[in-house]
Scaffold this motif. Structure first.
Motif, PDB file in Angstrom:
ATOM      1  N   MET A  59       0.836  -1.190   0.000  1.00 18.10           N
ATOM      2  CA  MET A  59       0.000   0.000   0.000  1.00 18.10           C
ATOM      3  C   MET A  59       0.874   1.246   0.000  1.00 18.10           C
ATOM      4  O   MET A  59       1.938   1.266   0.612  1.00 18.10           O
ATOM      5  N   SER A  60       0.380   2.283  -0.652  1.00 18.96           N
ATOM      6  CA  SER A  60       0.993   3.597  -0.553  1.00 18.96           C
ATOM      7  C   SER A  60      -0.118   4.611  -0.305  1.00 18.96           C
ATOM      8  O   SER A  60      -1.250   4.415  -0.781  1.00 18.96           O
ATOM      9  N   ILE A  61       0.183   5.664   0.432  1.00 16.18           N
ATOM     10  CA  ILE A  61      -0.822   6.696   0.717  1.00 16.18           C
ATOM     11  C   ILE A  61      -0.114   8.029   0.841  1.00 16.18           C
ATOM     12  O   ILE A  61       0.982   8.120   1.420  1.00 16.18           O
ATOM     13  N   TYR A  62      -0.736   9.076   0.288  1.00 17.66           N
ATOM     14  CA  TYR A  62      -0.074  10.366   0.217  1.00 17.66           C
ATOM     15  C   TYR A  62      -0.887  11.502   0.847  1.00 17.66           C
ATOM     16  O   TYR A  62      -0.343  12.552   1.183  1.00 17.66           O
ATOM     17  N   SER A  63      -2.205  11.305   0.963  1.00 14.71           N
ATOM     18  CA  SER A  63      -3.042  12.376   1.502  1.00 14.71           C
ATOM     19  C   SER A  63      -3.873  11.846   2.662  1.00 14.71           C
ATOM     20  O   SER A  63      -4.104  10.633   2.789  1.00 14.71           O
ATOM     21  N   ASN A  64      -4.321  12.763   3.490  1.00 18.23           N
ATOM     22  CA  ASN A  64      -5.100  12.381   4.677  1.00 18.23           C
ATOM     23  C   ASN A  64      -6.350  11.608   4.287  1.00 18.23           C
ATOM     24  O   ASN A  64      -6.971  11.860   3.259  1.00 18.23           O
ATOM     25  N   GLY A  65      -6.696  10.647   5.138  1.00 21.49           N
ATOM     26  CA  GLY A  65      -7.910   9.881   4.908  1.00 21.49           C
ATOM     27  C   GLY A  65      -7.589   8.414   4.748  1.00 21.49           C
ATOM     28  O   GLY A  65      -6.556   7.929   5.182  1.00 21.49           O
ATOM     29  N   ASP A  66      -8.536   7.718   4.126  1.00 21.18           N
ATOM     30  CA  ASP A  66      -8.429   6.275   3.936  1.00 21.18           C
ATOM     31  C   ASP A  66      -8.174   5.946   2.477  1.00 21.18           C
ATOM     32  O   ASP A  66      -8.646   6.630   1.574  1.00 21.18           O
ATOM     33  N   LYS A  67      -7.427   4.864   2.287  1.00 23.44           N
ATOM     34  CA  LYS A  67      -7.234   4.317   0.944  1.00 23.44           C
ATOM     35  C   LYS A  67      -7.406   2.818   1.039  1.00 23.44           C
ATOM     36  O   LYS A  67      -6.761   2.162   1.851  1.00 23.44           O
ATOM     37  N   GLU A  68      -8.290   2.294   0.199  1.00 22.08           N
ATOM     38  CA  GLU A  68      -8.610   0.878   0.263  1.00 22.08           C
ATOM     39  C   GLU A  68      -8.100   0.165  -0.983  1.00 22.08           C
ATOM     40  O   GLU A  68      -8.191   0.674  -2.099  1.00 22.08           O
ATOM     41  N   ASP A  69      -7.587  -1.049  -0.768  1.00 24.81           N
ATOM     42  CA  ASP A  69      -7.154  -1.896  -1.884  1.00 24.81           C
ATOM     43  C   ASP A  69      -7.423  -3.325  -1.478  1.00 24.81           C
ATOM     44  O   ASP A  69      -6.661  -3.924  -0.718  1.00 24.81           O
ATOM     45  N   GLY A  70      -8.521  -3.856  -1.968  1.00 25.45           N
ATOM     46  CA  GLY A  70      -8.904  -5.214  -1.598  1.00 25.45           C
ATOM     47  C   GLY A  70      -9.185  -5.310  -0.111  1.00 25.45           C
ATOM     48  O   GLY A  70      -9.981  -4.542   0.436  1.00 25.45           O
ATOM     49  N   ARG A  71      -8.501  -6.223   0.551  1.00 26.79           N
ATOM     50  CA  ARG A  71      -8.711  -6.397   1.999  1.00 26.79           C
ATOM     51  C   ARG A  71      -7.876  -5.436   2.839  1.00 26.79           C
ATOM     52  O   ARG A  71      -7.966  -5.449   4.063  1.00 26.79           O
ATOM     53  N   PHE A  72      -7.065  -4.620   2.208  1.00 28.58           N
ATOM     54  CA  PHE A  72      -6.183  -3.698   2.919  1.00 28.58           C
ATOM     55  C   PHE A  72      -6.732  -2.270   2.871  1.00 28.58           C
ATOM     56  O   PHE A  72      -7.200  -1.814   1.836  1.00 28.58           O
ATOM     57  N   THR A  73      -6.656  -1.589   4.014  1.00 34.44           N
ATOM     58  CA  THR A  73      -6.999  -0.181   4.094  1.00 34.44           C
ATOM     59  C   THR A  73      -5.896   0.553   4.832  1.00 34.44           C
ATOM     60  O   THR A  73      -5.551   0.187   5.953  1.00 34.44           O
ATOM     61  N   ALA A  74      -5.353   1.575   4.180  1.00 34.04           N
ATOM     62  CA  ALA A  74      -4.372   2.436   4.829  1.00 34.04           C
ATOM     63  C   ALA A  74      -5.066   3.719   5.260  1.00 34.04           C
ATOM     64  O   ALA A  74      -5.942   4.230   4.561  1.00 34.04           O
ATOM     65  N   GLN A  75      -4.683   4.214   6.419  1.00 35.10           N
ATOM     66  CA  GLN A  75      -5.262   5.445   6.948  1.00 35.10           C
ATOM     67  C   GLN A  75      -4.127   6.392   7.310  1.00 35.10           C
ATOM     68  O   GLN A  75      -3.143   5.976   7.925  1.00 35.10           O
ATOM     69  N   LEU A  76      -4.270   7.656   6.929  1.00 36.06           N
ATOM     70  CA  LEU A  76      -3.236   8.647   7.186  1.00 36.06           C
ATOM     71  C   LEU A  76      -3.827   9.861   7.887  1.00 36.06           C
ATOM     72  O   LEU A  76      -4.863  10.390   7.462  1.00 36.06           O
TER      73      LEU A  76
END
Lengths: 112, 111
Positions: free
Chosen positions: B48-65
């Motif tokens: 996963m990669s994330i660059y801005s505040n909030g949530d990013k979902e990819d399949g079963r994975f969610t990144a939160q920043l």
């Protein structure tokens, strides 16, 4: 196949015997870096290179040397290895604007 | 030196549960955030990669920043035994190519 190739995968050597770990990438990446990984300490950067003939120290450079004579190759040199350099080493590369690294398969080095 | 800290683990979750991984970073100038998965004896692979505040979902994975709190997390939903690995949080400052890594959190999914 796009990849970063490290050799050797495993190496056992004796204190003071010079060694080189090779790293080669076939993606035309500008940026290359060496990390060592130790239990509980994560990945720590040893040296990095922004392009050919441009190298700089990372966080733990003592006891290591590197060179970048060609874009694809970035060897790691241990002039006089010591037991505290026993570790798992990873080479990685990235484009100039790349968002992530591609890692090699790793080299497990043991210095006795 | 930029610092990246992760919850130390190990984290054991039953199959089908949610695994929650946390990471904090010290450099307010950090712009890019990554989660890598590393199986024992293998090299890290980006999940996963994330660059801005909030949530990013990819399949079963969610990144939160949350940049204000200097906090990034990874949720693994419906955890599977194949998710058993060490998860590395990595942070990069804007304009800098160097990735700073946390020590990793080892996750074990119990069948």
């Amino acid at each position: 196949e796009a990849q970063v190739t490290q050799n050797p995968r495993y190496l056992i050597t004796v204190t003071g015997k010079k060694l080189t770990v090779t790293c080669s990438q076939n993606m035309n990446h500008e940026y290359m870096s060496w990390y060592r990984q130790d239990p509980g300490l994560g990945l720590r950067q040893i040296y990095y290179s922004m392009n050919v003939e441009v190298t700089d120290k990372g966080d733990v450079p003592e006891g290591y040397k590197v060179s970048r004579k060609e874009k694809r190759n970035f060897p790691l040199i241990l002039e006089s290895p010591s037991p505290n350099q026993t570790s798992l080493y990873f080479c990685a590369s990235s484009t100039k604007t790349g968002s992530f690294y591609t890692f090699g398969s790793g080299t497990r080095l043991t210095v006795v | 030196q930029k610092e990246v800290e992760q919850n130390s683990g190990p984290l054991s979750v039953p199959e089908g549960a949610i695994a929650s991984l946390n990471c904090t970073y010290s450099d307010r100038g950090s712009q890019s955030f990554f989660w890598y998965r590393q199986y024992s004896g293998k090299s890290p692979e980006l999940i996963m990669s994330i660059y801005s505040n909030g949530d990013k979902e990819d399949g079963r994975f969610t990144a939160q920043l949350n940049k204000a709190s200097q906090y990034v997390s990874l949720l693994i939903r419906d955890s599977q035994p194949s998710d058993s690995a060490t998860y590395l949080c990595a942070v990069r400052e804007g304009g800098d190519y160097k990735l700073s890594f946390g020590a990793g959190t080892t996750v074990t999914v119990r069948a």
